[in-house]
Scaffold this motif. Structure first.
Motif, PDB file in Angstrom:
ATOM      1  N   GLY A  20       0.829  -1.202   0.000  1.00  0.00           N
ATOM      2  CA  GLY A  20       0.000   0.000   0.000  1.00  0.00           C
ATOM      3  C   GLY A  20       0.861   1.248   0.000  1.00  0.00           C
ATOM      4  O   GLY A  20       2.068   1.198  -0.242  1.00  0.00           O
ATOM      5  N   ASN A  21       0.227   2.367   0.261  1.00  0.00           N
ATOM      6  CA  ASN A  21       0.905   3.648   0.068  1.00  0.00           C
ATOM      7  C   ASN A  21       2.103   3.864   0.987  1.00  0.00           C
ATOM      8  O   ASN A  21       3.131   4.369   0.557  1.00  0.00           O
ATOM      9  N   ILE A  22       1.974   3.496   2.241  1.00  0.00           N
ATOM     10  CA  ILE A  22       3.097   3.708   3.168  1.00  0.00           C
ATOM     11  C   ILE A  22       4.324   2.928   2.709  1.00  0.00           C
ATOM     12  O   ILE A  22       5.419   3.479   2.541  1.00  0.00           O
ATOM     13  N   TYR A  23       4.131   1.627   2.514  1.00  0.00           N
ATOM     14  CA  TYR A  23       5.282   0.760   2.280  1.00  0.00           C
ATOM     15  C   TYR A  23       5.823   0.892   0.856  1.00  0.00           C
ATOM     16  O   TYR A  23       6.996   0.622   0.630  1.00  0.00           O
ATOM     17  N   ALA A  24       4.987   1.348  -0.085  1.00  0.00           N
ATOM     18  CA  ALA A  24       5.498   1.645  -1.430  1.00  0.00           C
ATOM     19  C   ALA A  24       6.505   2.797  -1.337  1.00  0.00           C
ATOM     20  O   ALA A  24       7.601   2.740  -1.899  1.00  0.00           O
ATOM     21  N   ASN A  25       6.134   3.832  -0.609  1.00  0.00           N
ATOM     22  CA  ASN A  25       7.054   4.960  -0.422  1.00  0.00           C
ATOM     23  C   ASN A  25       8.345   4.520   0.259  1.00  0.00           C
ATOM     24  O   ASN A  25       9.442   4.892  -0.162  1.00  0.00           O
ATOM     25  N   GLU A  26       8.223   3.753   1.315  1.00  0.00           N
ATOM     26  CA  GLU A  26       9.394   3.334   2.084  1.00  0.00           C
ATOM     27  C   GLU A  26      10.314   2.416   1.273  1.00  0.00           C
ATOM     28  O   GLU A  26      11.531   2.538   1.326  1.00  0.00           O
ATOM     29  N   ALA A  27       9.716   1.484   0.521  1.00  0.00           N
ATOM     30  CA  ALA A  27      10.527   0.533  -0.239  1.00  0.00           C
ATOM     31  C   ALA A  27      11.284   1.246  -1.357  1.00  0.00           C
ATOM     32  O   ALA A  27      12.459   0.960  -1.605  1.00  0.00           O
ATOM     33  N   ARG A  35      10.649  15.430  -0.438  1.00  0.00           N
ATOM     34  CA  ARG A  35       9.541  16.044  -1.154  1.00  0.00           C
ATOM     35  C   ARG A  35       8.269  15.255  -1.009  1.00  0.00           C
ATOM     36  O   ARG A  35       8.294  14.032  -0.892  1.00  0.00           O
ATOM     37  N   GLN A  36       7.170  15.987  -1.075  1.00  0.00           N
ATOM     38  CA  GLN A  36       5.851  15.364  -1.125  1.00  0.00           C
ATOM     39  C   GLN A  36       5.206  15.756  -2.442  1.00  0.00           C
ATOM     40  O   GLN A  36       5.246  16.923  -2.828  1.00  0.00           O
ATOM     41  N   ALA A  37       4.624  14.800  -3.137  1.00  0.00           N
ATOM     42  CA  ALA A  37       3.948  15.093  -4.406  1.00  0.00           C
ATOM     43  C   ALA A  37       2.857  14.053  -4.632  1.00  0.00           C
ATOM     44  O   ALA A  37       2.905  12.969  -4.058  1.00  0.00           O
ATOM     45  N   LEU A  38       1.891  14.395  -5.477  1.00  0.00           N
ATOM     46  CA  LEU A  38       0.854  13.434  -5.827  1.00  0.00           C
ATOM     47  C   LEU A  38       1.311  12.613  -7.022  1.00  0.00           C
ATOM     48  O   LEU A  38       1.631  13.160  -8.069  1.00  0.00           O
ATOM     49  N   ILE A  39       1.327  11.320  -6.880  1.00  0.00           N
ATOM     50  CA  ILE A  39       1.648  10.428  -7.991  1.00  0.00           C
ATOM     51  C   ILE A  39       0.541   9.390  -8.051  1.00  0.00           C
ATOM     52  O   ILE A  39       0.320   8.672  -7.078  1.00  0.00           O
ATOM     53  N   TYR A  61       6.209  10.431  -1.101  1.00  0.00           N
ATOM     54  CA  TYR A  61       7.313  11.084  -0.403  1.00  0.00           C
ATOM     55  C   TYR A  61       8.600  10.464  -0.900  1.00  0.00           C
ATOM     56  O   TYR A  61       8.708   9.243  -1.001  1.00  0.00           O
ATOM     57  N   TYR A  62       9.570  11.321  -1.209  1.00  0.00           N
ATOM     58  CA  TYR A  62      10.823  10.776  -1.725  1.00  0.00           C
ATOM     59  C   TYR A  62      11.939  11.787  -1.570  1.00  0.00           C
ATOM     60  O   TYR A  62      11.703  12.991  -1.408  1.00  0.00           O
TER      61      TYR A  62
END
Length: 271
Positions: A170-177, A254-258, A264-265
């Motif tokens: 999901g969204n949290i772990y996609a960002n973290e991975a 950074r925070q952005a809508l994708i 976050y990246y």
DNA sequence: CAACGGACCTGCCTGC
DNA sequence: TGCAGGCAGGTCCGTT
């Protein structure tokens, strides 16, 4: 709320109270979940013995000899094992009474969750049949991800969140991975080298395994079935950290809508 | 087919 | 204080 680690944490929490128990009664207080709770559910499940509590993707499966209860927690769902005398909370929609004298309650304010009944093997259910591999199981490796990503111009982040490609991210772990693997979330899925795809697979596995070990991530309202929060939040490196320094290189996160989701990246570490 | 936007809901926070 | 608007951990479905 729940991604794979939170669902797995829930499964481990409730399984000991359910497995081997007989269902005495089922009460549906509000059938208006993502799909209406089937009218036949209460009658079909009552009297059955729960043989196993399994998980496939973010679905929880309560298996009995007569059929399987398929539960999904959506964005805001949670399960609690409690005493039937404990007053029902607002948004407790379903209650399963057990021969132990305890009961399982499904709580879901947004009602994006689901409670369905199937007499077929659950893997053949239309919701489960098209799902991709489990990220922590066999069949999910760099070669697989590279093969299914070939030619795709879609950004890698929504790509790994697509449950036909791989489930449970999901969204949290996609960002973290993606942060751990050093891959920019907007990079086209078809333009990632074999080596980096392998690193991404390892990052997905590592972050999910670590989160399960910590009992999941409590951001706002996720609580384990015993009412305790998950402790992975303090290990999140980029999620909800826009404007903070990257823990690796100190550039500003950074925070952005994708793909409609908050992303976050680190613009320096992730390419 | 791939890719995208809308839809389903409530609760909470921010800003006017 | 009230209210509008935006956002939230998921994912199916219809349209391009």
């Amino acid at each position: 709320m729940p991604e794979l680690p939170e669902v797995e944490t829930t499964r481990r929490g409730i399984a000991p109270s359910l497995e081997g128990r007989r269902v005495e009664a089922v009460r549906v207080f509000d059938p208006r979940l993502r799909w209406p709770v089937p009218a036949e559910l209460a009658g079909a499940l009552a009297g059955q013995r729960i043989e196993a509590v399994r998980r496939r993707a973010k679905y929880l499966l309560l298996e009995t000899a007569g059929g399987t209860l398929i539960l999904h927690l959506g964005m805001s769902g949670s399960l609690r094992v409690s005493d039937p005398e404990t007053p029902r909370r607002r948004h407790d929609h379903l209650e399963i009474r057990l021969d132990s004298g305890r009961c399982l309650r499904l709580h879901d304010p947004r009602r994006f969750g689901a409670a369905l009944w199937t007499r077929e093997p659950p893997a053949e259910h239309p919701l489960l049949a098209p799902l991709g591999p489990e990220p922590l199981g066999e069949g999910f490796d760099g070669a697989y991800l590279r093969r299914v990503g070939r030619g795709r111009r879609q950004a890698i982040k929504p790509f790994i969140m697509n449950n036909r490609i791989v489930v449970g991210v999901g969204n949290i772990y996609a960002n973290e991975a993606l942060f751990r693997a050093g891959i920019h979330p907007r990079r086209a899925a078809g333009r990632i080298s074999a080596r980096r795809m392998e690193a991404l697979v390892e990052a997905i596995r590592a972050v999910l395994a670590a989160a399960i070990e910590q009992g999941g991530t409590t951001l706002r309202d996720f609580l384990r079935e015993d009412g305790q929060p998950g402790y992975f939040r303090q290990r999140l490196e980029v999620y909800e950290r826009g404007g903070e320094p990257c823990p690796r290189c100190t550039a500003t996160i950074r925070q952005a809508l994708i793909g409609q989701r908050s992303s976050y990246y680190c613009p320096r570490c992730q390419r």
